[in-house]
Design a protein around this motif. Sequence first.
Motif, PDB file in Angstrom:
ATOM      1  N   ARG A   1      -8.561   5.205   2.933  1.00  0.00           N
ATOM      2  CA  ARG A   1      -9.590   4.795   2.741  1.00  0.00           C
ATOM      3  C   ARG A   1      -8.886   3.701   1.560  1.00  0.00           C
ATOM      4  O   ARG A   1      -9.948   2.335   1.619  1.00  0.00           O
ATOM      5  CB  ARG A   1     -10.388   6.032   1.560  1.00  0.00           C
ATOM      6  N   ALA A   2      -8.095   3.039   0.579  1.00  0.00           N
ATOM      7  CA  ALA A   2      -7.441   2.422  -0.123  1.00  0.00           C
ATOM      8  C   ALA A   2      -6.716   1.589   1.906  1.00  0.00           C
ATOM      9  O   ALA A   2      -6.829  -0.187   0.636  1.00  0.00           O
ATOM     10  CB  ALA A   2      -5.850   2.781  -0.530  1.00  0.00           C
TER      11      ALA A   2
ATOM     12  N   ALA B   1       0.886  -1.480   0.361  1.00  0.00           N
ATOM     13  CA  ALA B   1      -0.140   0.185  -0.069  1.00  0.00           C
ATOM     14  C   ALA B   1       0.804   0.930  -0.806  1.00  0.00           C
ATOM     15  O   ALA B   1       1.769   1.396   0.966  1.00  0.00           O
ATOM     16  CB  ALA B   1      -0.870   0.262   1.100  1.00  0.00           C
ATOM     17  N   ALA B   2       0.764   1.915  -0.758  1.00  0.00           N
ATOM     18  CA  ALA B   2       1.315   3.333  -0.909  1.00  0.00           C
ATOM     19  C   ALA B   2       0.788   4.630   0.282  1.00  0.00           C
ATOM     20  O   ALA B   2      -0.511   4.240  -0.063  1.00  0.00           O
ATOM     21  CB  ALA B   2       1.532   4.011  -2.308  1.00  0.00           C
ATOM     22  N   VAL B   3       1.558   5.037   0.961  1.00  0.00           N
ATOM     23  CA  VAL B   3       0.784   5.752   1.864  1.00  0.00           C
ATOM     24  C   VAL B   3       1.374   7.090   1.633  1.00  0.00           C
ATOM     25  O   VAL B   3       3.036   7.467   1.938  1.00  0.00           O
ATOM     26  CB  VAL B   3       1.145   5.464   3.336  1.00  0.00           C
TER      27      VAL B   3
ATOM     28  N   VAL C   1      -1.329  -1.335  -4.082  1.00  0.00           N
ATOM     29  CA  VAL C   1      -3.246  -0.595  -3.329  1.00  0.00           C
ATOM     30  C   VAL C   1      -2.987   0.702  -3.141  1.00  0.00           C
ATOM     31  O   VAL C   1      -1.668   1.094  -2.363  1.00  0.00           O
ATOM     32  CB  VAL C   1      -3.254  -1.272  -1.955  1.00  0.00           C
ATOM     33  N   MET C   2      -3.577   1.695  -3.559  1.00  0.00           N
ATOM     34  CA  MET C   2      -3.094   3.465  -3.741  1.00  0.00           C
ATOM     35  C   MET C   2      -4.456   4.069  -3.693  1.00  0.00           C
ATOM     36  O   MET C   2      -5.624   3.238  -4.109  1.00  0.00           O
ATOM     37  CB  MET C   2      -1.857   3.295  -4.953  1.00  0.00           C
ATOM     38  N   GLY C   3      -4.714   5.179  -3.457  1.00  0.00           N
ATOM     39  CA  GLY C   3      -6.180   5.783  -3.403  1.00  0.00           C
ATOM     40  C   GLY C   3      -5.664   6.141  -4.677  1.00  0.00           C
ATOM     41  O   GLY C   3      -4.691   6.822  -5.296  1.00  0.00           O
ATOM     42  N   ALA C   4      -6.878   7.223  -5.543  1.00  0.00           N
ATOM     43  CA  ALA C   4      -6.592   7.553  -6.403  1.00  0.00           C
ATOM     44  C   ALA C   4      -6.553   8.984  -6.663  1.00  0.00           C
ATOM     45  O   ALA C   4      -5.499   9.254  -8.154  1.00  0.00           O
ATOM     46  CB  ALA C   4      -8.600   7.353  -7.223  1.00  0.00           C
TER      47      ALA C   4
END
Length: 259
Positions: A154-155, A144-146, A226-229
């Motif tokens: 949310r991601a 997951a990219a944070v 996993v990432m946010g748009a």
Amino acid sequence: MKRILVASDLSERSDHAIRRAVRLAEAHGASVTVAYVVDSALPAYIAAHVQKQATITLQTKLNDCVPDPKLKTDIQVPVGDVVTEVGEVAEQVMADLLILGVHRRRLFFDKIKETTMERLIRHSRQPVLAVVNPAEAPYAHLLAAVDLSPACARAVRLAKALLPQARIGLFHAHDVSFHKEAERDYATWLAVAGLDDDLPPPMFVEARPVDAVDQIMKDNDHDLLVMGAHTRSNVGRFLLGGFSSDMIRNPPSDILVAK
């Protein structure tokens, strides 16, 4: 996760997406709808023929990868603009997740024109799973990219709910060295976002996010990014940030995009 929508273009890439959708549906007791959009620019008699043949083709593909006859499936083949029609089908079936096969790369046109997949992800009100690899096994190790944004929270939350058995790793990339500040900001973000305390500590990587993903993927066995748009604020919730676009155009693995 009760309703999954797959947008297919009848290609082998979309077959991977259908198989992944079936795996997730079996795990969550969800239904699967597969949609193919016929180009509205076609003459009506040709569009009607394509609709009929596409429906037969999709049914065959579903029959090939649905071992459980109790799994609820549906096929929809509307005529129109692909982004508009997929959005309407998603609303109609109340989809919780949109799944796509990653587009065929076009080295020149991808540099100057937004891909259909990018348009679908950008316009979707649902989170999107972009599938690159064959769905031979459940996802086992997520990355997951944070960037400490609401979209990334949310991601992470989505990934844990969708794939509770998978291991998850987090990374935070920064161009300049400010490790202590990043650790402090991460702790604040974790508390504000209300995420579980059982998350592993993130990797702090001094690099551009794109380079960080490349570095981490080479050294580990992650099978889903996993990432946010759009990462920086809720204002851009239906936009794609630069990092997101880069990953979608050159995916290192399957990608889960939260909105």
